[in-house]
Write a protein that holds these residues in place. Sequence first.
Motif, PDB file in Angstrom:
ATOM      1  N   SER A 174       2.672  -6.811  12.688  1.00  0.00           N
ATOM      2  CA  SER A 174       4.101  -6.460  12.799  1.00  0.00           C
ATOM      3  C   SER A 174       4.523  -6.394  14.262  1.00  0.00           C
TER       4      SER A 174
ATOM      5  N   ARG B 257      10.791  -9.664  11.068  1.00  0.00           N
ATOM      6  CA  ARG B 257      10.487  -8.423  10.382  1.00  0.00           C
ATOM      7  C   ARG B 257       9.719  -8.803   9.131  1.00  0.00           C
ATOM      8  N   LEU B 258       8.586  -8.168   8.907  1.00  0.00           N
ATOM      9  CA  LEU B 258       7.700  -8.569   7.805  1.00  0.00           C
ATOM     10  C   LEU B 258       7.569  -7.434   6.792  1.00  0.00           C
TER      11      LEU B 258
ATOM     12  N   LEU C  71       5.341  -5.587   5.791  1.00  0.00           N
ATOM     13  CA  LEU C  71       4.015  -5.023   6.038  1.00  0.00           C
ATOM     14  C   LEU C  71       4.144  -3.562   6.445  1.00  0.00           C
ATOM     15  N   GLN C  72       3.164  -2.761   6.031  1.00  0.00           N
ATOM     16  CA  GLN C  72       3.035  -1.399   6.514  1.00  0.00           C
ATOM     17  C   GLN C  72       1.581  -1.208   6.954  1.00  0.00           C
ATOM     18  N   SER C  73       1.410  -0.719   8.164  1.00  0.00           N
ATOM     19  CA  SER C  73       0.055  -0.537   8.709  1.00  0.00           C
ATOM     20  C   SER C  73      -0.428   0.882   8.447  1.00  0.00           C
TER      21      SER C  73
ATOM     22  N   SER D 210      -2.109   7.837   3.537  1.00  0.00           N
ATOM     23  CA  SER D 210      -0.803   7.435   3.003  1.00  0.00           C
ATOM     24  C   SER D 210       0.208   7.123   4.096  1.00  0.00           C
ATOM     25  N   GLN D 211       0.130   7.825   5.235  1.00  0.00           N
ATOM     26  CA  GLN D 211       1.162   7.611   6.253  1.00  0.00           C
ATOM     27  C   GLN D 211       0.845   6.396   7.114  1.00  0.00           C
ATOM     28  N   ASN D 212       1.906   5.774   7.641  1.00  0.00           N
ATOM     29  CA  ASN D 212       1.716   4.659   8.566  1.00  0.00           C
ATOM     30  C   ASN D 212       0.957   5.156   9.785  1.00  0.00           C
TER      31      ASN D 212
ATOM     32  N   TYR E 121      -1.358   3.606  13.499  1.00  0.00           N
ATOM     33  CA  TYR E 121      -2.074   2.598  14.281  1.00  0.00           C
ATOM     34  C   TYR E 121      -3.240   3.236  15.038  1.00  0.00           C
TER      35      TYR E 121
ATOM     36  N   TYR F  68       3.835  11.545   1.360  1.00  0.00           N
ATOM     37  CA  TYR F  68       4.509  10.657   2.305  1.00  0.00           C
ATOM     38  C   TYR F  68       5.561   9.810   1.604  1.00  0.00           C
TER      39      TYR F  68
ATOM     40  N   GLN G  90       9.611   4.936   5.394  1.00  0.00           N
ATOM     41  CA  GLN G  90      10.697   4.921   6.370  1.00  0.00           C
ATOM     42  C   GLN G  90      11.911   5.715   5.888  1.00  0.00           C
TER      43      GLN G  90
ATOM     44  N   ILE H 187      16.992   4.816   4.789  1.00  0.00           N
ATOM     45  CA  ILE H 187      17.243   3.574   4.049  1.00  0.00           C
ATOM     46  C   ILE H 187      18.222   3.935   2.931  1.00  0.00           C
TER      47      ILE H 187
ATOM     48  N   ARG I 108      10.299  -3.125   5.506  1.00  0.00           N
ATOM     49  CA  ARG I 108      10.452  -1.860   6.219  1.00  0.00           C
ATOM     50  C   ARG I 108       9.969  -2.051   7.647  1.00  0.00           C
ATOM     51  N   ASP I 109      10.520  -1.225   8.534  1.00  0.00           N
ATOM     52  CA  ASP I 109      10.015  -1.264   9.908  1.00  0.00           C
ATOM     53  C   ASP I 109       8.568  -0.790   9.915  1.00  0.00           C
ATOM     54  N   ASN I 110       7.813  -1.264  10.898  1.00  0.00           N
ATOM     55  CA  ASN I 110       6.389  -0.909  10.976  1.00  0.00           C
ATOM     56  C   ASN I 110       6.000  -0.787  12.439  1.00  0.00           C
TER      57      ASN I 110
ATOM     58  N   PHE J 195       8.520   6.699  14.792  1.00  0.00           N
ATOM     59  CA  PHE J 195       8.936   6.158  13.505  1.00  0.00           C
ATOM     60  C   PHE J 195       9.602   7.286  12.727  1.00  0.00           C
TER      61      PHE J 195
END
Lengths: 405, 94
Positions: free
Chosen positions: A231, A240-241, A243-245, A289-291, A293, B19, B22, B25, B46-48, B53
């Motif tokens: 992303s 914008r994709l 995807l969720q990391s 569960s949460q995004n 990196y 959770y 985002q 929305i 969704r934004d990533n 965030f």
Amino acid sequence: MTPVNVEHPDFLWRNPDPAPGYDVVVVGGGGHGLATAYYLARNHGIRRVAVLEKGWLAGGNMARNTTIIRSNYLWDESAAIYEHALKLWEGLEEDLGYPLLFSQRGVLNLAHTLQDVRETRRRVYANQLNGVDAEWLEPEQVAEVCPIVNTSPDVRHPVLGATYQPRAGIAKHDYVAWGFARRADEYGIDLIQDCEVTGLDIRGGRIVGVDTTRGRIATGKVALAAAGHTSVLAAMAGLRLPLQSHPLQALVSELLEPVHPTVVMSNAVHVYVSQAHKGELVMGAGIDSQNGYGQRGSFHIIERQMAAALELFPVFARAHLLRSWAGIVDTTPDASPIVGLTPVAGLYLNCGWGTGGFKATPGVGWCFAHTVAHDRPHPYNAPFTLERFTSGALVDEHGAAAVAH
Amino acid sequence: MQLIPCPWCGPREEAEYHYGGQAHIAYPEDPQGLTDEQWAQYVFFRDNPKGPFAERWLHNAGCRRWFNAVRDTATHRLLAVYRSGEPRPEVSSR
């Protein structure tokens, strides 16, 4: 103290500086990127290729996965590409001329509820129709394949049966990366480490180069194979994709005697376990569960994973946890990957493998190289477009993708 | 275990929370009027970001109310929490 033999073994690849330009730049020096580079040279004769890696080769998810290889997915599209990968795995040690500790010890996917039983039996039939080896095992047959699984009817989530894919197995992920890297290097491909992409140069809707921490590189084709960071890279192209990391954690025990003859996965209890050649029990669970990196996850996830493992394998009760870690996985809404073209000419996507990219390594390298070389998808990755999220032609593999792949 | 400060209950362990992805929305005002591309953006995209965030959390084992947070996805550090309906606060990751 007498000096020990400090002679360094031969390097498996050079460590070149980037050239001013390449025919293809692969972003990401993990398994997928290295395999793609290898097949670009091997299958398509394209050797002016650079693989750019912001850290060190195979230091991301390729060093963090639980090395499970299988192809027992539900839908035709998935079965085709994962089975293609499995067939390549079966000849890969010979093809690369490198030991991979590829061991077809089979995988059991346990069913704990009637719904599990119906769903996984359906998947067995679908696999058989697609030429994927799969069979349904009753609990007593599960106990024959893997005697340490607790098949007692008196536990919280009794084992009601399992699917079994005998050709599934594990391989040593580091060796896989090194095998691909060595061969790619022999073809003259530059594997450039410590080289982070900071910008994508797009002019008139076409890619013309990449900016990196080691200078600008001109190229007409850029192949993204950056997993959890896709992303971030795609945003450099204004894309914008879907995807969720997320962090995905795994852990190993201390070295133990061989006790676990196969691979066991359980959606309901939420764990998957195998035993590495060296003796560690290798376990994984679901994503945090949460995004994130951060390449680390939350402790309560590990705690629940251990509880799940003990429910299935009471014999592990006294095993010690040696270390745990996390990788960053890029998940999609339908648990299937995105491999193909983008709205930017010359920019190609390979992402969204989520928790299950390792098993696909040779298969996706093969298909992604074809996509980049011919500017159109290989038939096996043709269904896995970015457009499917607009057209609705999803490949919903949440069932077969399991607790994680 | 990470502590997440619920705007109503104060700091609680993260295992108490669920959770929600985002934040901010909104459901489209006229879904029928959207193109396939616009509908896909609403449903699947969704934004990533790697960095701050704005996201939704549910205090599942506490007050059972949804709220929003700004969290740095690279460090997992919570930069702000605020109640649903309030605008995203200006915060930096420092």
